[in-house]
Scaffold this active site. Sequence first.
Site, short mmCIF file in Angstrom:
data_model
loop_
_atom_site.label_atom_id
_atom_site.label_comp_id
_atom_site.label_asym_id
_atom_site.label_seq_id
_atom_site.Cartn_x
_atom_site.Cartn_y
_atom_site.Cartn_z
N LEU A 37 26.53 2.06 8.65
CA LEU A 37 27.73 2.53 9.36
C LEU A 37 27.35 3.77 10.15
O LEU A 37 26.66 4.66 9.63
CB LEU A 37 28.85 2.87 8.38
CG LEU A 37 29.93 1.83 8.10
CD1 LEU A 37 30.95 2.39 7.10
CD2 LEU A 37 30.64 1.38 9.35
N ASP A 38 27.81 3.87 11.40
CA ASP A 38 27.54 5.06 12.21
C ASP A 38 28.11 6.30 11.53
O ASP A 38 29.10 6.22 10.80
CB ASP A 38 28.18 4.91 13.59
CG ASP A 38 27.51 3.82 14.43
OD1 ASP A 38 26.33 3.54 14.18
OD2 ASP A 38 28.19 3.26 15.31
N PRO A 39 27.52 7.48 11.78
CA PRO A 39 28.01 8.71 11.15
C PRO A 39 29.50 8.97 11.35
O PRO A 39 30.18 9.41 10.42
CB PRO A 39 27.16 9.80 11.82
CG PRO A 39 25.87 9.11 12.15
CD PRO A 39 26.27 7.71 12.55
#
Length: 289
Positions: A37-39
Amino acid sequence: MLGFLNLHKPTGMTSHDCVGKVRRICGLKRVGHGGTLDPLATGVLPIALGPATRLLHYLPDQKTYQATIQFGLTTTTDDLAGDILSEQSANHLAQEVVEKALPQFLGSIEQRPPAYSAIQVKGQRLYDLARQGKDVTAPLRQVEVFDIQILDWQGGEKSELQVEIACGPGTYIRSIARDLGEVLGTGATLAQLTRTLSCGFALADSLTFETLAEQVQAGTFSPLEPSFSLQQPILHLPPAEAQRFCWGQKLPQDCADGMMQVHDTSDRFLGMGEIIDGLLKPKVVLPAQ
């Protein structure tokens, strides 16, 4: 410790950061995650604990996201974390126009990942190349998008569309936002992203880091059993055959070909096996618990 954790990832942390924090909280070395998951994104991050890391490959791969797409803005990262590339008014956009553009993003589609992504080109990740100032075009990839539902629409200078997207592995929601903006002529970027379903785990059942730490400290934390999320058929083996399976031996089985969850007669999960031409071949054998 063996099993899965349905973690509610907070914003601002990478998936790797989350794995490290789970290691510290649970006192484990062997921890892995089931999909980056992206930050800036939040939501379901499946975590495998102990030998269950060997089972991540066998979890269902469909994912569901709730995303907010902002029109009239493009960025270097295709989300709000990047530098602004262009800005324009999107107050002329109508929901009906946006809705008509969505079907072209359904089905098996070719998608170009964002420049800032974990995709590797010649052994280097795109985000590393981008940070070095190198202009590298990500290769097109085939992905599956099963459904897109509009949840909300807010018109204005920076019109926003909230959608729910069900998709297969490797799909970048940032790319859908960017490409939708290109189709509509306004540009667009991803403003917010929450993963509500991944690998069979739902957001409503997820644990925050705070709850996890409290449960571990109180001695009440129990990992989810492998069969909680695995969707393959279950094959029960009598004691003698179960022992042979655990020794890694092939077993004759009168079943259809395919991947199976293997249990003993007390319903204890033993591992994963594949039946080919009437023979059960052990693929993953877990240690006795």
